[in-house]
Design a protein around this motif. Structure first.
Motif, mmCIF file in Angstrom:
data_model
loop_
_atom_site.group_PDB
_atom_site.id
_atom_site.type_symbol
_atom_site.label_atom_id
_atom_site.label_comp_id
_atom_site.label_asym_id
_atom_site.label_seq_id
_atom_site.Cartn_x
_atom_site.Cartn_y
_atom_site.Cartn_z
ATOM 1 N N ALA A 1 4.994 1.649 59.595
ATOM 2 C CA ALA A 1 6.347 1.101 59.742
ATOM 3 C C ALA A 1 7.059 1.719 60.942
ATOM 4 O O ALA A 1 7.761 1.031 61.692
ATOM 5 C CB ALA A 1 7.151 1.346 58.462
ATOM 6 N N ALA A 2 6.869 3.026 61.147
ATOM 7 C CA ALA A 2 7.546 3.706 62.248
ATOM 8 C C ALA A 2 7.034 3.253 63.605
ATOM 9 O O ALA A 2 7.726 3.399 64.617
ATOM 10 C CB ALA A 2 7.368 5.221 62.108
ATOM 11 N N ALA A 3 5.822 2.705 63.635
ATOM 12 C CA ALA A 3 5.234 2.265 64.902
ATOM 13 C C ALA A 3 5.696 0.866 65.312
ATOM 14 O O ALA A 3 5.410 0.419 66.426
ATOM 15 C CB ALA A 3 3.710 2.296 64.815
ATOM 16 N N VAL A 4 6.417 0.177 64.423
ATOM 17 C CA VAL A 4 6.893 -1.173 64.740
ATOM 18 C C VAL A 4 8.023 -1.095 65.762
ATOM 19 O O VAL A 4 8.945 -0.287 65.624
ATOM 20 C CB VAL A 4 7.374 -1.896 63.471
ATOM 21 C CG1 VAL A 4 8.045 -3.222 63.817
ATOM 22 C CG2 VAL A 4 6.199 -2.138 62.524
ATOM 23 N N VAL A 5 7.945 -1.930 66.779
ATOM 24 C CA VAL A 5 8.965 -2.006 67.824
ATOM 25 C C VAL A 5 9.627 -3.379 67.755
ATOM 26 O O VAL A 5 8.932 -4.398 67.656
ATOM 27 C CB VAL A 5 8.346 -1.793 69.216
ATOM 28 C CG1 VAL A 5 9.390 -1.978 70.311
ATOM 29 C CG2 VAL A 5 7.709 -0.408 69.311
ATOM 30 N N ILE A 6 10.946 -3.422 67.793
ATOM 31 C CA ILE A 6 11.690 -4.682 67.787
ATOM 32 C C ILE A 6 12.384 -4.823 69.133
ATOM 33 O O ILE A 6 13.148 -3.939 69.544
ATOM 34 C CB ILE A 6 12.707 -4.721 66.635
ATOM 35 C CG1 ILE A 6 11.957 -4.703 65.287
ATOM 36 C CG2 ILE A 6 13.599 -5.960 66.734
ATOM 37 C CD1 ILE A 6 12.857 -4.660 64.077
#
Length: 294
Positions: free
Chosen positions: A140-145
């Motif tokens: 989850a922490a690796a997701v970039v928006i």
């Protein structure tokens, strides 16, 4: 940021890197460092394209090339043009490389067993559950928006998947031409914005903001891939869209949703969106919501 949380992350990193042998040049006793061993695992019995390895492992091109040259010099891998595109390099294990892969696989299994065996059954369950939680949260922490061109291939793929899911879930099916528009030209500044959620360069979610006028905007195209649900991406996407709305000097956000989309209604309710009378003629909407931005 909480200093205690930061120190716990640092302590965890130190413990894990020491315990798994990441600091050694002799990972699992095979005479090579963890990076080379992990690369062998990722190439696997089926081989892999160099560009996919680079994306999957988040490696700099130069560093990956050095690792591959090292494995080639040991006679473990070979590279060749991909069958369907000569511009793409594909890496395959040699016969020696396959034997090494099998040895590493056995030793990795033995290491996992040695980590668990000193613990009681309840402790093993606690540890493996905690590992699963850490893995999920690290993902989850690796997701970039980030903003994206609504006409790009990734944006179209996400929006098409969103429309297909609505068509499957709605009792009457779904025809995007019958509802309020959210065309690409409406989702670029100053008319609006489209955001994509990415993990390891793969687009796995989208959300859009469309300016309505008079200081109001509308949330559109909120979708997360089924494989990425449970990672908190929808909440982060909504937060990002609200931040964009604030930056665009909008004071009110509106949206509509269908009665079958229970998860969406719950998301909006817990974020302060309140039900209002119908504000558009969307034939698929059963509920209309609004939020005044602080």
């Amino acid at each position: 940021m909480d200093e205690r949380q930061i120190e716990q992350v640092r302590s965890f990193n130190r413990s894990v890197t020491r315990r798994i042998g990441a600091l050694s040049d002799d990972f699992l006793g095979r005479g090579r460092p963890l990076a080379e061993s992990r690369l062998l695992f990722e190439i696997g019995s089926d081989g892999a394209d160099v560009r996919d390895l680079r994306a999957r492992l988040s490696l700099d091109s130069g560093y990956l090339s050095r690792l591959l040259r090292g494995l080639e010099s040991q006679g473990l891998v070979k590279s060749q043009p991909a069958p369907d595109d000569a511009r793409v390099r594909r890496v395959l294990l040699t016969a020696k490389g396959r034997r090494e892969f099998e040895a590493l696989d056995r030793l990795s299994q033995d290491f996992a067993t040695s980590l668990l065996s000193p613990l009681g059954e309840a402790q093993r369950e606690r540890l493996t559950r905690a590992m699963a939680d850490v893995e999920r949260l690290m993902r989850a922490a690796a997701v970039v928006i980030e903003p994206a061109d609504p006409a790009s291939a990734d944006a179209r793929a996400c929006i098409d998947a969103y429309l297909r899911e609505l068509d499957e879930r709605f009792d009457t099916g779904f025809d995007a031409t019958r509802g309020p528009s959210a065309d690409p030209q409406e989702l670029v500044p100053p008319s609006g914005v489209l955001l994509l959620a990415r993990l390891d360069e793969d687009a796995l979610g989208c959300g859009a903001l469309k300016v309505l006028g008079d200081g109001a905007g509308e949330i559109k195209r909120m979708w997360v891939a089924p494989t990425a649900r449970g990672l908190g991406i929808a909440q982060r996407m909504l937060d990002a869209l609200e931040a964009r709305a604030h930056a665009m000097s909008l004071h009110t956000l509106r949206l509509d949703t269908n009665r079958t989309l229970l998860e969406a209604r719950a998301l909006y309710a817990r974020n302060g969106y309140v039900e209002i009378p119908r504000y558009n003629d969307n034939p698929y909407a059963d509920y209309w919501f609004e939020k005044r931005l602080a």
